[in-house]
Design a protein around this motif. Structure first.
Motif, mmCIF file in Angstrom:
data_model
loop_
_atom_site.group_PDB
_atom_site.id
_atom_site.type_symbol
_atom_site.label_atom_id
_atom_site.label_comp_id
_atom_site.label_asym_id
_atom_site.label_seq_id
_atom_site.Cartn_x
_atom_site.Cartn_y
_atom_site.Cartn_z
ATOM 1 N N ILE A 148 2.923 1.263 -1.734
ATOM 2 C CA ILE A 148 3.139 -0.040 -2.376
ATOM 3 C C ILE A 148 2.503 -0.042 -3.765
ATOM 4 O O ILE A 148 1.298 -0.270 -3.904
ATOM 5 C CB ILE A 148 2.522 -1.183 -1.536
ATOM 6 N N PRO A 149 3.264 0.170 -4.826
ATOM 7 C CA PRO A 149 2.696 0.067 -6.171
ATOM 8 C C PRO A 149 2.651 -1.361 -6.716
ATOM 9 O O PRO A 149 1.927 -1.643 -7.668
ATOM 10 C CB PRO A 149 3.627 0.944 -7.018
ATOM 11 N N ALA A 150 3.443 -2.287 -6.136
ATOM 12 C CA ALA A 150 3.485 -3.662 -6.656
ATOM 13 C C ALA A 150 3.526 -4.651 -5.502
ATOM 14 O O ALA A 150 4.271 -4.465 -4.530
ATOM 15 C CB ALA A 150 4.700 -3.856 -7.564
ATOM 16 N N LEU A 151 2.722 -5.721 -5.628
ATOM 17 C CA LEU A 151 2.644 -6.750 -4.588
ATOM 18 C C LEU A 151 2.316 -8.079 -5.238
ATOM 19 O O LEU A 151 1.506 -8.160 -6.159
ATOM 20 C CB LEU A 151 1.572 -6.363 -3.564
ATOM 21 N N VAL A 152 2.939 -9.157 -4.731
ATOM 22 C CA VAL A 152 2.661 -10.499 -5.228
ATOM 23 C C VAL A 152 2.806 -11.477 -4.065
ATOM 24 O O VAL A 152 3.570 -11.219 -3.122
ATOM 25 C CB VAL A 152 3.622 -10.870 -6.394
ATOM 26 N N THR A 153 2.052 -12.578 -4.112
ATOM 27 C CA THR A 153 2.170 -13.621 -3.091
ATOM 28 C C THR A 153 2.774 -14.880 -3.715
ATOM 29 O O THR A 153 2.553 -15.170 -4.893
ATOM 30 C CB THR A 153 0.799 -13.962 -2.495
ATOM 31 N N ASP A 154 3.535 -15.650 -2.905
ATOM 32 C CA ASP A 154 4.128 -16.877 -3.428
ATOM 33 C C ASP A 154 3.279 -18.091 -3.052
ATOM 34 O O ASP A 154 2.255 -17.983 -2.371
ATOM 35 C CB ASP A 154 5.579 -17.028 -2.971
ATOM 36 N N ARG A 155 3.695 -19.269 -3.498
ATOM 37 C CA ARG A 155 2.873 -20.471 -3.327
ATOM 38 C C ARG A 155 2.811 -20.947 -1.880
ATOM 39 O O ARG A 155 1.999 -21.810 -1.544
ATOM 40 C CB ARG A 155 3.387 -21.598 -4.225
ATOM 41 N N HIS A 156 3.670 -20.406 -1.000
ATOM 42 C CA HIS A 156 3.639 -20.770 0.410
ATOM 43 C C HIS A 156 2.970 -19.707 1.278
ATOM 44 O O HIS A 156 2.991 -19.817 2.505
ATOM 45 C CB HIS A 156 5.059 -21.027 0.905
ATOM 46 N N GLY A 157 2.408 -18.689 0.657
ATOM 47 C CA GLY A 157 1.714 -17.658 1.412
ATOM 48 C C GLY A 157 2.568 -16.469 1.783
ATOM 49 O O GLY A 157 2.111 -15.583 2.512
ATOM 50 N N GLY A 158 3.794 -16.415 1.297
ATOM 51 C CA GLY A 158 4.640 -15.248 1.524
ATOM 52 C C GLY A 158 4.147 -14.057 0.718
ATOM 53 O O GLY A 158 3.534 -14.212 -0.338
ATOM 54 N N ILE A 159 4.400 -12.873 1.233
ATOM 55 C CA ILE A 159 3.961 -11.625 0.599
ATOM 56 C C ILE A 159 5.191 -10.831 0.203
ATOM 57 O O ILE A 159 6.101 -10.627 1.026
ATOM 58 C CB ILE A 159 3.091 -10.795 1.571
ATOM 59 N N TRP A 160 5.240 -10.364 -1.053
ATOM 60 C CA TRP A 160 6.408 -9.668 -1.578
ATOM 61 C C TRP A 160 5.983 -8.302 -2.111
ATOM 62 O O TRP A 160 5.025 -8.208 -2.874
ATOM 63 C CB TRP A 160 7.074 -10.511 -2.665
ATOM 64 N N THR A 161 6.690 -7.276 -1.676
ATOM 65 C CA THR A 161 6.280 -5.904 -1.968
ATOM 66 C C THR A 161 7.432 -5.114 -2.583
ATOM 67 O O THR A 161 8.603 -5.312 -2.237
ATOM 68 C CB THR A 161 5.826 -5.203 -0.682
ATOM 69 N N ALA A 162 7.076 -4.214 -3.495
ATOM 70 C CA ALA A 162 8.032 -3.260 -4.069
ATOM 71 C C ALA A 162 7.438 -1.872 -3.879
ATOM 72 O O ALA A 162 6.251 -1.662 -4.150
ATOM 73 C CB ALA A 162 8.279 -3.546 -5.548
ATOM 74 N N TYR A 163 8.241 -0.918 -3.429
ATOM 75 C CA TYR A 163 7.735 0.347 -2.928
ATOM 76 C C TYR A 163 7.981 1.507 -3.886
ATOM 77 O O TYR A 163 8.839 1.447 -4.765
ATOM 78 C CB TYR A 163 8.369 0.653 -1.564
ATOM 79 N N GLY A 164 7.193 2.576 -3.675
ATOM 80 C CA GLY A 164 7.357 3.808 -4.420
ATOM 81 C C GLY A 164 8.296 4.757 -3.707
ATOM 82 O O GLY A 164 8.766 4.486 -2.592
ATOM 83 N N ASP A 165 8.550 5.902 -4.330
ATOM 84 C CA ASP A 165 9.556 6.806 -3.777
ATOM 85 C C ASP A 165 9.165 7.368 -2.415
ATOM 86 O O ASP A 165 10.033 7.587 -1.555
ATOM 87 C CB ASP A 165 9.866 7.935 -4.761
ATOM 88 N N GLU A 166 7.863 7.573 -2.167
ATOM 89 C CA GLU A 166 7.466 8.089 -0.864
ATOM 90 C C GLU A 166 7.704 7.060 0.235
ATOM 91 O O GLU A 166 7.956 7.421 1.390
ATOM 92 C CB GLU A 166 6.002 8.523 -0.887
ATOM 93 N N GLY A 167 7.632 5.774 -0.104
ATOM 94 C CA GLY A 167 7.978 4.734 0.854
ATOM 95 C C GLY A 167 9.477 4.602 1.034
ATOM 96 O O GLY A 167 9.991 4.487 2.155
ATOM 97 N N VAL A 168 10.188 4.630 -0.083
ATOM 98 C CA VAL A 168 11.647 4.496 -0.029
ATOM 99 C C VAL A 168 12.275 5.625 0.786
ATOM 100 O O VAL A 168 13.197 5.404 1.579
ATOM 101 C CB VAL A 168 12.226 4.466 -1.461
ATOM 102 N N TYR A 169 11.767 6.842 0.591
ATOM 103 C CA TYR A 169 12.333 7.987 1.298
ATOM 104 C C TYR A 169 11.528 8.372 2.542
ATOM 105 O O TYR A 169 11.775 9.415 3.136
ATOM 106 C CB TYR A 169 12.431 9.188 0.351
ATOM 107 N N GLY A 170 10.560 7.525 2.920
ATOM 108 C CA GLY A 170 9.766 7.779 4.107
ATOM 109 C C GLY A 170 10.407 7.183 5.348
ATOM 110 O O GLY A 170 11.618 6.927 5.400
ATOM 111 N N HIS A 171 9.566 6.901 6.342
ATOM 112 C CA HIS A 171 10.070 6.483 7.650
ATOM 113 C C HIS A 171 9.882 4.998 7.943
ATOM 114 O O HIS A 171 10.421 4.497 8.927
ATOM 115 C CB HIS A 171 9.393 7.301 8.754
#
Length: 291
Positions: free
Chosen positions: A121-144
Motif C-alpha cells: 500500500i503506497p497510498a491511503l486516505v480516510t473519508d469523513r465517515h471513517g471509510g478507508i481508501w487504498t491504492a496498491y503497488g505492483d507487488e499487491g496488484v500482481y500478488g495474491h
C-alpha cells in the motif's frame, strides 16, 4: 513538533491531515527508529505519542500510544479524533488468511480493532465517515490478495471491503501515488503504463470517474469543485513544482505552475489533501496550500 520534542529525543515519523483542519503527527523516540531513504521508519515495537495540531499549528491534544508495531507506514485520522496505523505490507498464512496490518485506535489511544486492508500500500486516505481508501503497488496488484489485485479499494472502519473498481477504470493500475478527500468524495491518484490518472469515487453509491492527470507521478493532490492543486517533488531536494488545474469539458487543464523552495527536503509521501487544502511535509515543517 517543537524544539522541546527534538531535545527529548522525539522524531516525527508519520502524519495525517484532519477533516477539521490541521494535522496529527505520530512521534516516536529516535532509539526505536532507523533512517532509510530520507525518512524515519519504526524499526522495533515501541511506545509513541500522537500530537493533534490546529490549522495554525497550535497543539490541541497529545495522546500516548502503547505497543506500536514495527514497519508502520501510514497514519490517518478518523472521525472523533480516532486514528489508524497501517503497515504497507501483509503476509498470507498457510490457511489462506492474511495477517492484520491495520489498527484502529480510540481518541484516548486505546486499541479498538485490527484487520487487513490489502498488501503493498503506497497510498491511503480516510473519508469523513471513517471509510478507508487504498491504492496498491505492483507487488499487491500482481500478488495474491484479492482486493489489492484491483489496484484500488475501499474499506469500512471494521475492515470489510466495501468498494472495488470492477473493471470501471480505463486501464490497469500499477502504483498508487496519493489520495485526497473532497466533501463526500474521495480522490485516488495512480499510474499505469498508459500514464497517470485521477479517480473520483463517491462512497455513497460507489460511482467512479477517472481522468488523465495533468501532472505525471504526483506526490500531493487537493480538489475543490472544478479546481485542483497538485504537487510533484524533486527527489531528495527542498524544492517541488506546484501545479494548479481546472476541470472543464471532462478534462483537467493546467492553469498555473510554479517551482517552490520548501523549508526542508521533500520526501516520498509528502502530500495529503483535505477539502481543498493541500498539506505538504518538508523536513519537520508542514506547509498548506489552498486550491
Amino acid at each position: 513538533m517543537g524544539p522541546a520534542d527534538v531535545r527529548a529525543g522525539w522524531r516525527a515519523v508519520l502524519w495525517g491531515a484532519r477533516g477539521e483542519g490541521g494535522i496529527a503527527v505520530l512521534l516516536v523516540q529516535e532509539r526505536f527508529l532507523t533512517w532509510s531513504y530520507g525518512v524515519w521508519r519504526v524499526a522495533a515495537a515501541c511506545d509513541a505519542e500522537v500530537v493533534f495540531l490546529s490549522g495554525e499549528g497550535t497543539v490541541q491534544q497529545r495522546v500516548p500510544l502503547y505497543g506500536v508495531e514495527a514497519c508502520v507506514s501510514h497514519f490517518a485520522v478518523l472521525p472523533g479524533n480516532r486514528f489508524l496505523l497501517v503497515k504497507g505490507r501483509s503476509r498470507q498464512a498457510k490457511d489462506g488468511s492474511w495477517e492484520p496490518n491495520a489498527v484502529v485506535y480510540a481518541a484516548d489511544g486505546g486499541r479498538e480493532r485490527s484487520f487487513c486492508v490489502g498488501d503493498d500500500i503506497p497510498a491511503l486516505v480516510t473519508d469523513r465517515h471513517g471509510g478507508i481508501w487504498t491504492a496498491y503497488g505492483d507487488e499487491g496488484v500482481y500478488g495474491h490478495h484479492p482486493e489489492s489485485g484491483g489496484g484500488l479499494a475501499g474499506w469500512n472502519g471494521k475492515g470489510a471491503a466495501r468498494w472495488a473498481p470492477g473493471g470501471r477504470l480505463p486501464t490497469y493500475p500499477l502504483e498508487g501515488l496519493t489520495g485526497a478527500t473532497e466533501k463526500q468524495a474521495v480522490w485516488l491518484a495512480w499510474y499505469s503504463h498508459e500514464g497517470t490518472y485521477l479517480s473520483r469515487i463517491t462512497p455513497a453509491d460507489g460511482d467512479v470517474t477517472t481522468y488523465p492527470s495533468p501532472v505525471r507521478k504526483l506526490d500531493g493532490l487537493a480538489v475543490r469543485g472544478n479546481r485542483a492543486v497538485l504537487s510533484r517533488r524533486d527527489h531528495g531536494e527542498a524544492t517541488l513544482t506546484l501545479t494548479r488545474a481546472e476541470l472543464a469539458g471532462g478534462a483537467w487543464t493546467v492553469t498555473g505552475q510554479e517551482r517552490l523552495r520548501m523549508p526542508g527536503q521533500v520526501w516520498l509521501g509528502c502530500g495529503q489533501g483535505r477539502d481543498g487544502v493541500l498539506w505538504l511535509r518538508a523536513g519537520d515543517s508542514w506547509v498548506r496550500f489552498e486550491v
